[in-house]
Design an enzyme around this catalytic site. Structure first.
Site, PDB file in Angstrom:
ATOM      1  N   VAL A 198       0.861  -1.181   0.000  1.00 54.81           N
ATOM      2  CA  VAL A 198       0.000   0.000   0.000  1.00 54.81           C
ATOM      3  C   VAL A 198       0.903   1.238   0.000  1.00 54.81           C
ATOM      4  O   VAL A 198       1.970   1.239   0.623  1.00 54.81           O
ATOM      5  CB  VAL A 198      -0.956  -0.008   1.220  1.00 54.81           C
ATOM      6  CG1 VAL A 198      -0.201  -0.019   2.528  1.00 54.81           C
ATOM      7  CG2 VAL A 198      -1.933   1.141   1.158  1.00 54.81           C
ATOM      8  N   GLY A 223       0.237   6.593   3.542  1.00 55.59           N
ATOM      9  CA  GLY A 223      -0.571   7.805   3.564  1.00 55.59           C
ATOM     10  C   GLY A 223       0.272   9.062   3.676  1.00 55.59           C
ATOM     11  O   GLY A 223      -0.071  10.099   3.116  1.00 55.59           O
TER      12      GLY A 223
END
Length: 168
Positions: free
Chosen positions: A76, A79
């Site tokens: 991923v 963020g």
């Protein structure tokens, strides 16, 4: 510098090498920390607050460096990299306006993550709405709100992104 309404990858690299806004002024980070491949739109009178709008895109590739280390067997995009891209774009905007000084991220009031940038995403797109520009004692500070979209779906939002340009 001639103001343009969009910038390609080579021009972003030129910015990272100090060739776009001049010596000692705003620069983008170079790869791998440069978190977008192109600026598709930049202007100084649009956006939610009519103070400027910046749109940029990152083509998501299976071999992006962050997928290998974040997380093992559960890739991923971190963020914080999406957030950093928003700060990068606010700093670019200040340089684009012709404001002098070296850029530094100064903070953000609120960040929300409601999704992820995974390997199956094709494009991460950013939209930055400039709110205000403050100039005090030779320092320029930009305030903006930003979002990140994954293939068109809003998944990150940031309120009051703050970036400063500091002269020596």
């Amino acid at each position: 510098m001639k103001k343009k309404s969009s910038y390609n990858y080579k021009e972003l690299i030129d910015c990272g090498n100090g060739k776009l806004f001049g010596p000692g002024n705003a620069k983008l980070p170079l790869p791998p920390m440069l978190m977008f491949d192109r600026i598709t739109e930049i202007n100084n009178d649009q956006g939610l607050f009519k103070k400027g709008l910046i749109k940029a895109e990152l083509d998501i590739k299976d071999n992006h460096w962050f997928f290998e280390c974040h997380f093992n067997k559960d890739p991923v995009m971190p963020g914080c990299l999406g957030l950093d891209a928003m700060w990068q774009l606010v700093g670019f905007y200040l340089g684009w306006l012709g404001k002098p000084g070296k850029g530094r991220a100064l903070g953000v009031n609120a960040v929300k993550f409601t999704g992820e940038v995974l390997k199956n995403i094709k494009i991460a797109s950013y939209e930055i709405d400039m709110k205000r520009i403050l100039i005090k004692e030779g320092t320029t500070v930009g305030l903006a709100n930003g979002i990140l979209k994954a293939d068109g779906k809003k998944i990150y939002s940031a309120e009051n992104l703050k970036v400063g340009l500091f002269k020596k």
